[in-house]
Motif scaffolding. Structure first.
Motif, PDB file in Angstrom:
ATOM      1  N   VAL A  69       0.875  -1.170   0.000  1.00 37.91           N
ATOM      2  CA  VAL A  69       0.000   0.000   0.000  1.00 37.91           C
ATOM      3  C   VAL A  69       0.915   1.223   0.000  1.00 37.91           C
ATOM      4  O   VAL A  69       1.802   1.324   0.844  1.00 37.91           O
ATOM      5  CB  VAL A  69      -0.925   0.025   1.235  1.00 37.91           C
ATOM      6  N   SER A  70       0.737   2.103  -0.947  1.00 35.98           N
ATOM      7  CA  SER A  70       1.658   3.248  -1.039  1.00 35.98           C
ATOM      8  C   SER A  70       1.639   4.047   0.250  1.00 35.98           C
ATOM      9  O   SER A  70       0.674   4.015   1.026  1.00 35.98           O
ATOM     10  CB  SER A  70       1.276   4.146  -2.213  1.00 35.98           C
ATOM     11  N   GLN A  71       2.719   4.782   0.455  1.00 39.08           N
ATOM     12  CA  GLN A  71       2.820   5.573   1.679  1.00 39.08           C
ATOM     13  C   GLN A  71       1.684   6.586   1.801  1.00 39.08           C
ATOM     14  O   GLN A  71       1.158   6.817   2.904  1.00 39.08           O
ATOM     15  CB  GLN A  71       4.182   6.276   1.763  1.00 39.08           C
ATOM     16  N   THR A  72       1.284   7.181   0.689  1.00 47.11           N
ATOM     17  CA  THR A  72       0.203   8.172   0.761  1.00 47.11           C
ATOM     18  C   THR A  72      -1.156   7.500   0.949  1.00 47.11           C
ATOM     19  O   THR A  72      -1.996   8.020   1.692  1.00 47.11           O
ATOM     20  CB  THR A  72       0.193   9.048  -0.498  1.00 47.11           C
ATOM     21  N   ASP A  73      -1.373   6.363   0.303  1.00 47.01           N
ATOM     22  CA  ASP A  73      -2.645   5.651   0.503  1.00 47.01           C
ATOM     23  C   ASP A  73      -2.774   5.160   1.941  1.00 47.01           C
ATOM     24  O   ASP A  73      -3.842   5.265   2.557  1.00 47.01           O
ATOM     25  CB  ASP A  73      -2.757   4.457  -0.454  1.00 47.01           C
ATOM     26  N   PHE A  74      -1.678   4.628   2.494  1.00 40.10           N
ATOM     27  CA  PHE A  74      -1.729   4.130   3.869  1.00 40.10           C
ATOM     28  C   PHE A  74      -1.925   5.285   4.843  1.00 40.10           C
ATOM     29  O   PHE A  74      -2.748   5.202   5.769  1.00 40.10           O
ATOM     30  CB  PHE A  74      -0.446   3.367   4.196  1.00 40.10           C
ATOM     31  N   LEU A  75      -1.186   6.383   4.633  1.00 40.88           N
ATOM     32  CA  LEU A  75      -1.339   7.535   5.515  1.00 40.88           C
ATOM     33  C   LEU A  75      -2.754   8.098   5.439  1.00 40.88           C
ATOM     34  O   LEU A  75      -3.317   8.527   6.462  1.00 40.88           O
ATOM     35  CB  LEU A  75      -0.317   8.617   5.152  1.00 40.88           C
ATOM     36  N   THR A  76      -3.341   8.064   4.262  1.00 45.22           N
ATOM     37  CA  THR A  76      -4.731   8.514   4.119  1.00 45.22           C
ATOM     38  C   THR A  76      -5.669   7.663   4.955  1.00 45.22           C
ATOM     39  O   THR A  76      -6.516   8.181   5.704  1.00 45.22           O
ATOM     40  CB  THR A  76      -5.160   8.455   2.644  1.00 45.22           C
ATOM     41  N   GLU A  77      -5.509   6.345   4.864  1.00 44.11           N
ATOM     42  CA  GLU A  77      -6.421   5.448   5.569  1.00 44.11           C
ATOM     43  C   GLU A  77      -6.270   5.571   7.087  1.00 44.11           C
ATOM     44  O   GLU A  77      -7.271   5.606   7.818  1.00 44.11           O
ATOM     45  CB  GLU A  77      -6.192   4.006   5.123  1.00 44.11           C
ATOM     46  N   VAL A  78      -5.051   5.637   7.583  1.00 45.95           N
ATOM     47  CA  VAL A  78      -4.888   5.739   9.037  1.00 45.95           C
ATOM     48  C   VAL A  78      -5.272   7.131   9.539  1.00 45.95           C
ATOM     49  O   VAL A  78      -5.766   7.271  10.671  1.00 45.95           O
ATOM     50  CB  VAL A  78      -3.453   5.358   9.497  1.00 45.95           C
ATOM     51  N   SER A  79      -5.081   8.146   8.704  1.00 45.97           N
ATOM     52  CA  SER A  79      -5.475   9.498   9.117  1.00 45.97           C
ATOM     53  C   SER A  79      -6.991   9.635   9.184  1.00 45.97           C
ATOM     54  O   SER A  79      -7.511  10.397  10.020  1.00 45.97           O
ATOM     55  CB  SER A  79      -4.879  10.538   8.162  1.00 45.97           C
ATOM     56  N   LYS A  80      -7.709   8.937   8.331  1.00 47.30           N
ATOM     57  CA  LYS A  80      -9.175   8.917   8.431  1.00 47.30           C
ATOM     58  C   LYS A  80      -9.618   8.428   9.812  1.00 47.30           C
ATOM     59  O   LYS A  80     -10.668   8.829  10.321  1.00 47.30           O
ATOM     60  CB  LYS A  80      -9.761   8.004   7.363  1.00 47.30           C
ATOM     61  N   LEU A  81      -8.786   7.567  10.412  1.00 49.49           N
ATOM     62  CA  LEU A  81      -9.099   6.983  11.719  1.00 49.49           C
ATOM     63  C   LEU A  81      -8.472   7.771  12.863  1.00 49.49           C
ATOM     64  O   LEU A  81      -8.576   7.370  14.022  1.00 49.49           O
ATOM     65  CB  LEU A  81      -8.614   5.531  11.749  1.00 49.49           C
ATOM     66  N   GLY A  82      -7.788   8.859  12.540  1.00 53.43           N
ATOM     67  CA  GLY A  82      -7.233   9.727  13.568  1.00 53.43           C
ATOM     68  C   GLY A  82      -5.799   9.457  13.948  1.00 53.43           C
ATOM     69  O   GLY A  82      -5.282  10.070  14.899  1.00 53.43           O
ATOM     70  N   ALA A  83      -5.097   8.582  13.219  1.00 55.13           N
ATOM     71  CA  ALA A  83      -3.731   8.232  13.603  1.00 55.13           C
ATOM     72  C   ALA A  83      -2.788   9.421  13.552  1.00 55.13           C
ATOM     73  O   ALA A  83      -1.846   9.507  14.349  1.00 55.13           O
ATOM     74  CB  ALA A  83      -3.208   7.113  12.702  1.00 55.13           C
ATOM     75  N   ASN A  84      -3.000  10.340  12.634  1.00 52.53           N
ATOM     76  CA  ASN A  84      -2.123  11.506  12.534  1.00 52.53           C
ATOM     77  C   ASN A  84      -2.214  12.400  13.764  1.00 52.53           C
ATOM     78  O   ASN A  84      -1.307  13.195  14.023  1.00 52.53           O
ATOM     79  CB  ASN A  84      -2.439  12.311  11.275  1.00 52.53           C
TER      80      ASN A  84
END
Length: 418
Positions: A245-260
């Protein structure tokens, strides 16, 4: 990624000084991130805003005109197994180069190999003490599940299988923070490359976010100064066949869940070979994908409300061996996308420091690795040849190049402050 012939590599080496000079000019005149190095680190209390997670505790030290660039060497899970002599050589490479940080694996499976009640801290204790004796900051990467704590039926090895219960992983992290915070360790990276099958059998943004949530809370409960990094994202394209999973796709998915919002910084592994880190390309190198390529990490962070979340480059570098490479390390292979010559590795090491400093979003950069892990018989495995030293301990040109780049950066920052 495009390929460079050995001849083009040599030509690039010949002009790299001009490239570095140009990048240095950008750092000195245009970049707010270029500041003088400091002994302050994440975990100190000077000029430190609260962590992204909202807990009390410091972020990275900042000078008045921008973020400080922290520079280090990433060792993986090697230092804990070295003799005292070889451990000293490895850590002296960081100290003598001018780097202030070391990134080392804090392997759960090494510390608790048998069960949750039995600990074997002694090897990691030795590494932390030796690093701190050299005034080096330590970034442990907490990962690698012991067999007794793995998910049932996981087909990956124990370096990649996630824990069956994230709370057990968090409890181990809390134990580690309680043990090492008094020794000056306050910065923690949670897992390694969760966007590829280092999270077996395939990346799982929701499961990783849950692990991140409970572990970040546990670290901050144990140490109010804890500075938490998201696990380093591999620079890959999304590829279901490889479970990438690309770095941007993965960061998008975890950020949707509040990981950022659970971390103080994200981590990223932008290997650019056979390009220089400062290269500007039509396809966007891994460095360009930090903030300037069409698909980039900062754009994702901006979309999910944390545009100024720092980015730590906790691995970058280039391998000097691979299929078809000559025995002396001077590549005669046509396929230079898999490795580079030792001279070009040195050029990449030289370019890595100013290229990182030129991006205001980048707060830290770590070269991987200190020493090759393979010999000629292992030539097909490029992952074993990223070292600043060869397997026999002899230095490659990149060792001096890395140190010289750090010295040039520090000199420039001192001149800029005068």
């Amino acid at each position: 990624m495009g390929k460079l012939s050995g001849r083009r590599q040599r030509l690039l080496v010949a002009v790299v000084a001009f490239v570095i000079s140009a990048v240095a000019t950008i750092v000195a005149t245009d970049s707010p991130s270029a500041v003088a190095p400091s002994d302050s680190a994440p975990g100190s209390t000077s000029s430190a805003p609260a962590p992204a997670g909202g807990e009390s505790g410091p972020a990275a030290a900042q000078a008045s005109n921008g973020r400080q660039l922290h520079i280090g060497i990433a060792y993986g899970d090697t230092l804990t197994w070295k003799s005292d002599k070889d451990l000293a050589i490895g850590l002296d490479d960081a100290a003598n180069s001018g780097a202030k940080w070391v990134r080392v694996d804090l392997s759960w499976k090494n510390i608790q190999p048998e069960n949750s009640k039995h600990y074997e801290w002694q090897r990691f204790d030795r590494v932390v003490k030796a690093a701190r004796d050299r005034k080096l900051e330590v970034l442990p990467t907490i990962a690698y599940t012991p067999a007794w704590a793995r998910k049932a039926g996981c087909q990956g090895d124990d370096a990649s299988c996630p824990p069956a219960d994230p709370a057990l992983f968090a409890a181990f992290a809390e134990d580690a923070a309680q043990r090492y915070a008094p020794m000056g360790v306050h910065t923690w990276e949670i897992w390694n490359e969760p966007n590829i099958p280092f999270w077996a059998p395939k990346p799982d943004p929701a499961a990783y976010t849950k692990l991140l949530e409970v572990t970040s809370k546990a670290l901050r409960a144990a140490d109010p100064k804890a500075y938490v990094l998201m696990g380093g994202l591999a620079a890959v394209g999304t590829n279901p066949e490889k479970a990438y999973v690309s770095q941007t796709d993965f960061l998008t998915e975890v950020s949707k869940l509040g990981a950022n919002r659970m971390v103080d910084a994200i981590s990223y592994h932008p290997y650019t070979y056979p390009d220089l880190p400062s290269a500007r390309t039509t396809y966007g190198t891994a460095f360009e994908q930090i903030s300037t390529a069409k698909d980039n990490l900062v754009a994702v962070l901006d979309k999910y409300g944390t545009p100024d979340l720092p980015i730590w480059l906790t691995e970058t570098g280039a391998p000097t061996d691979g299929p078809g490479t000559a025995a002396d390390g001077k590549s005669n292979a046509a396929d230079t996308a898999t490795h580079v010559t030792e001279e070009f590795q040195a050029a990449i090491a030289t370019d890595t420091i100013p290229a990182s400093a030129a991006n205001r979003h980048v707060e830290a950069v770590f070269w991987f690795a200190d020493q090759d892990a393979g010999t000629d018989k292992d030539r097909a495995h490029r992952s074993l040849f990223y070292g600043l030293r060869r397997y026999d301990g002899s230095p490659k040109p990149s060792l001096d190049a890395f140190g010289s780049a750090i010295a040039a950066y520090e000199k420039q920052q001192k001149q800029q402050k005068q």
